[in-house]
Scaffold this motif. Structure first.
Motif, short mmCIF file in Angstrom:
data_model
loop_
_atom_site.label_atom_id
_atom_site.label_comp_id
_atom_site.label_asym_id
_atom_site.label_seq_id
_atom_site.Cartn_x
_atom_site.Cartn_y
_atom_site.Cartn_z
N LEU A 158 16.48 75.05 56.34
CA LEU A 158 15.77 73.81 56.67
C LEU A 158 15.88 72.80 55.52
N LEU A 176 13.31 66.13 57.78
CA LEU A 176 14.38 65.67 58.66
C LEU A 176 15.64 65.43 57.82
N ALA A 177 16.73 66.03 58.23
CA ALA A 177 18.01 65.84 57.53
C ALA A 177 18.38 64.36 57.53
N ASP A 219 13.24 66.43 53.49
CA ASP A 219 13.42 65.10 54.08
C ASP A 219 14.57 64.37 53.41
N ARG A 273 20.57 64.90 63.52
CA ARG A 273 19.71 65.18 62.37
C ARG A 273 18.56 66.09 62.77
N HIS A 274 17.99 65.87 63.96
CA HIS A 274 16.91 66.75 64.44
C HIS A 274 17.43 68.16 64.71
N SER A 314 17.61 70.21 61.66
CA SER A 314 16.37 70.26 60.88
C SER A 314 15.44 71.36 61.36
#
Length: 108
Positions: free
Chosen positions: A91, A50-51, A94, A28-29, A32
């Motif tokens: 991007l 954050l994805a 959240d 996920r990071h 992102s």
């Protein structure tokens, strides 16, 4: 805005299969951030977060089903190619679902 929870993950897994979805914090990071450096003047206008999860569909049917799932769940979806824009277009907000399209080589 909806959230990516265990039910959403299970539904998305049913669509793409276990080997094509990731929801661990490291992945996920990685999805992102943008590979480019965002210009200082653009940064304040980008609402990045954050994805919630990352999926890699390999068919038009899977992609369509993911769009419908996100719409029904009120989860934002971000299509991501090679992530070289440098302007924050790839991007996620959240909790968004990031759809990795980098393996696709033609327009549907």
């Amino acid at each position: 805005m909806g959230v990516i929870d265990s039910t959403f993950i299970a539904q998305a897994t049913d669509i793409v299969g276990e080997d094509r979805i990731r929801s661990d914090i490291r992945e996920r990071h990685m999805y992102s951030v943008d590979i480019g450096v965002m210009p200082k003047l653009v940064r304040p206008f980008v609402n990045a977060g954050l994805a919630g999860a990352v999926v890699r569909p390999d068919s038009e049917a899977q992609l369509t089903a993911l769009v419908h799932l996100c719409n029904a769940s009120d989860v934002p979806l971000v299509a991501r190619g090679a992530s070289t824009s440098g302007y924050g277009g790839v991007l996620p907000r959240d909790g968004a679902l990031v759809v990795d399209m980098s393996g696709w080589d033609r327009v549907l």
